[in-house]
Enzyme design. Structure first.
Site, short mmCIF file in Angstrom:
data_model
loop_
_atom_site.label_atom_id
_atom_site.label_comp_id
_atom_site.label_asym_id
_atom_site.label_seq_id
_atom_site.Cartn_x
_atom_site.Cartn_y
_atom_site.Cartn_z
N LYS A 79 25.71 66.56 39.07
CA LYS A 79 26.75 65.69 39.63
C LYS A 79 26.80 65.97 41.13
O LYS A 79 26.40 67.04 41.58
CB LYS A 79 28.10 66.06 38.99
CG LYS A 79 29.15 65.00 39.11
CD LYS A 79 29.16 64.08 37.90
CE LYS A 79 30.18 62.98 38.07
NZ LYS A 79 30.21 62.09 36.90
N GLY A 179 44.68 50.41 27.57
CA GLY A 179 43.77 50.10 28.68
C GLY A 179 42.88 48.92 28.34
O GLY A 179 42.10 48.96 27.39
N GLY A 181 40.71 47.33 30.58
CA GLY A 181 39.82 47.15 31.73
C GLY A 181 38.44 46.73 31.28
O GLY A 181 38.28 46.04 30.26
N VAL A 183 35.98 48.32 29.85
CA VAL A 183 35.58 48.74 28.50
C VAL A 183 36.58 48.25 27.45
O VAL A 183 36.21 47.68 26.43
CB VAL A 183 35.45 50.28 28.41
CG1 VAL A 183 35.02 50.69 27.01
CG2 VAL A 183 34.45 50.80 29.43
P1 NAD Z 1 38.91 50.19 34.24
O1 NAD Z 1 39.50 50.75 35.49
O2 NAD Z 1 38.16 48.92 34.29
O3 NAD Z 1 40.07 50.02 33.15
C1 NAD Z 1 41.11 50.90 32.95
C2 NAD Z 1 42.32 50.10 32.50
O4 NAD Z 1 43.37 50.99 32.14
C3 NAD Z 1 42.88 49.18 33.58
O5 NAD Z 1 43.06 47.87 33.06
C4 NAD Z 1 44.21 49.84 33.94
O6 NAD Z 1 45.19 48.91 34.37
C5 NAD Z 1 44.59 50.47 32.64
N1 NAD Z 1 45.57 51.56 32.75
C6 NAD Z 1 45.68 52.49 33.73
N2 NAD Z 1 46.73 53.29 33.48
C7 NAD Z 1 47.29 52.86 32.33
C8 NAD Z 1 48.40 53.28 31.56
N3 NAD Z 1 49.17 54.32 31.92
N4 NAD Z 1 48.70 52.61 30.42
C9 NAD Z 1 47.95 51.55 30.04
N5 NAD Z 1 46.88 51.10 30.74
C10 NAD Z 1 46.56 51.75 31.86
O7 NAD Z 1 38.02 51.37 33.64
P2 NAD Z 1 36.87 51.25 32.53
O8 NAD Z 1 35.56 51.18 33.21
O9 NAD Z 1 37.25 50.24 31.52
O10 NAD Z 1 36.93 52.72 31.89
C11 NAD Z 1 37.98 53.08 31.00
C12 NAD Z 1 37.84 54.54 30.61
O11 NAD Z 1 36.58 54.77 30.00
C13 NAD Z 1 37.89 55.53 31.79
O12 NAD Z 1 38.50 56.72 31.34
C14 NAD Z 1 36.43 55.78 32.08
O13 NAD Z 1 36.24 57.04 32.71
C15 NAD Z 1 35.84 55.76 30.70
N6 NAD Z 1 34.41 55.43 30.67
C16 NAD Z 1 33.97 54.22 31.13
C17 NAD Z 1 32.62 53.92 31.07
C18 NAD Z 1 32.11 52.58 31.53
O14 NAD Z 1 30.99 52.20 31.18
N7 NAD Z 1 32.88 51.79 32.28
C19 NAD Z 1 31.70 54.85 30.56
C20 NAD Z 1 32.17 56.08 30.10
C21 NAD Z 1 33.53 56.35 30.16
#
Ligand code: NAD
Length: 365
Positions: A79, A179, A181, A183
């Site tokens: 990292k 959440g 977002g 994913v």
């Molecule tokens: P993102 O930022 O697109 O989505 C996160 C969502 O969570 C947002 O819509 C945000 O408004 C919401 N959120 C934040 N705080 C909140 C709360 N207190 N209550 C309810 N909703 C809340 O992120 P993402 O890319 O969808 O990733 C989501 C999670 O998965 C993260 O923890 C990330 O580290 C993990 N992750 C993502 C990937 C990937 O491919 N994107 C891969 C591995 C792990």
């Protein structure tokens, strides 16, 4: 003090990168390369101190070793962190200077995007080094990993339902998804396609409205998600949401979602077991993202990526077998699976490169 810390965590190499003209202060940590070159993203963050930055990069790089090993990849863990404010301190020179340091490691460390870094920043890194993933699709990059992460999480969910209930009929069960977002929304779509009952929450109202309108989900206020009477809790937002305050409220029988670091502490992980809840280890469930970028190393192919996501089912099944075999919580069983794999492959003493991912660098377009 530094070498003592490296000893405790077991790092192979830590590189301090400094370029005054470009304003670069970065640290690259290579934790373990037994399985292959160290792959892990670069995070840009306004750390309060250099010590905080070092701590973060050591912790995160070690986490990547475990994640990549459990995912079954021929990839080690590493990292990088860049000390700076992503809103103010980004420049072409900064990322190119960083790229030169990555290049100087000759492929022992391969970088990717992480918090604070986007694909445009990676374009500058890519000008200086080929040891980078997550570049634009025009250069053979894999694009947004989120749909793969969601599909991989679904595979993990099926293995977990099977372990808990003896079947993997996703549509038979109810879900509380936190959440919506990149994913989370895709995950909700996959649940809906299988006929599941879904409760959703997000701090962005428009995302909740979309999940209700498009997927027939039931909206819940952000803090009320922990009280929902559903079979499965799927955290897809923040880390640490399974904690001393929330756990006593759970009626869930399973925790399975894509968020990183879901358990606030190991003690909470033990308490989850005492309460009879089955926890699907987060880094095994959400490995779809890293699998997807790892595939860039020997030529990205979307179909192969989808097939690879299905291995997450088997990884979770193996973790549950180890948990039963050794009578340990599942979060510990995931670590054990990683350690056993690294130890076994390490003993093979393969001539350098054989059986490992050989990344000679990206073909320039
Ligand atoms: P993102 O930022 O697109 O989505 C996160 C969502 O969570 C947002 O819509 C945000 O408004 C919401 N959120 C934040 N705080 C909140 C709360 N207190 N209550 C309810 N909703 C809340 O992120 P993402 O890319 O969808 O990733 C989501 C999670 O998965 C993260 O923890 C990330 O580290 C993990 N992750 C993502 C990937 C990937 O491919 N994107 C891969 C591995 C792990």
């Amino acid at each position: 003090m530094l070498f003592e810390t490296l000893d405790t965590f077991g790092h192979e190499q830590v590189v301090f990168c400094h370029n005054k003209d470009a304003g670069l202060k970065a640290i690259i940590a290579i934790h373990n390369t037994v399985l292959g070159p160290a792959l892990g993203g670069t995070r840009m963050w306004p750390y309060e101190s250099e010590e905080d930055a070092l701590k973060d990069v050591l912790r995160l790089s070690r986490g990547m070793t475990y994640k990549n090993a459990v995912a079954g990849l021929n990839i080690g863990g590493g990292k990088a962190v860049i000390i700076g404010d992503p809103a103010k301190d980004k420049s072409e020179a900064l990322f190119r200077a960083f790229g030169q340091f990555v290049d100087s490691l000759g492929g022992r460390y391969i970088t990717a995007e992480d918090v604070g870094i986007d694909v445009n920043d990676m374009e500058f890194v890519y000008r200086e080094t080929q040891f980078v993933t997550g570049v634009h699709q025009i250069h053979g990059g894999s694009g947004d990993p989120s749909p793969f992460t969601a599909y991989g999480a679904l595979q993990g969910l099926m293995a977990t339902l099977n372990k808990k209930f003896g079947d993997e009929d996703v549509g038979k069960y109810s879900y509380a998804v936190q959440g919506l977002g990149h994913v989370g929304m895709e995950y909700v779509k996959l649940l809906k396609e299988r006929g599941a009952k879904i409760f959703v929450t997000d701090i962005h109202k428009d995302r909740v409205e979309k999940a209700v309108a498009d997927f027939g989900a039931e909206a819940v206020a952000p803090d009320a998600i922990y009280d929902v009477d559903a079979d499965v809790y799927s955290p897809c937002a923040l880390g640490g949401t399974v904690n001393e305050q929330t756990l006593p409220r759970f009626k869930f029988k399973v925790i399975c979602g894509a968020a990183n670091n879901q358990l606030s502490t190991d003690a909470i992980g033990d308490e989850v077991v005492r309460r009879g809840i089955l926890y699907a280890p987060d880094y095994a469930v959400n490995a779809g993202g890293v699998m997807n970028v790892a595939l860039e190393l020997d030529g990205y192919n979307r179909e192969r990526a989808m097939r690879m996501m299905r291995t997450i089912y088997h990884n979770l099944t193996r973790i549950y077998e180890i948990a039963d075999r050794d009578s340990i919580p599942t979060y510990k069983a995931a670590d054990r699976l990683a350690e056993e794999r690294i130890a076994a492959i390490g003993k093979l003493k393969l001539p350098m490169g054989r059986g490992q991912t050989r990344f000679q660098g990206r073909i320039r377009s």
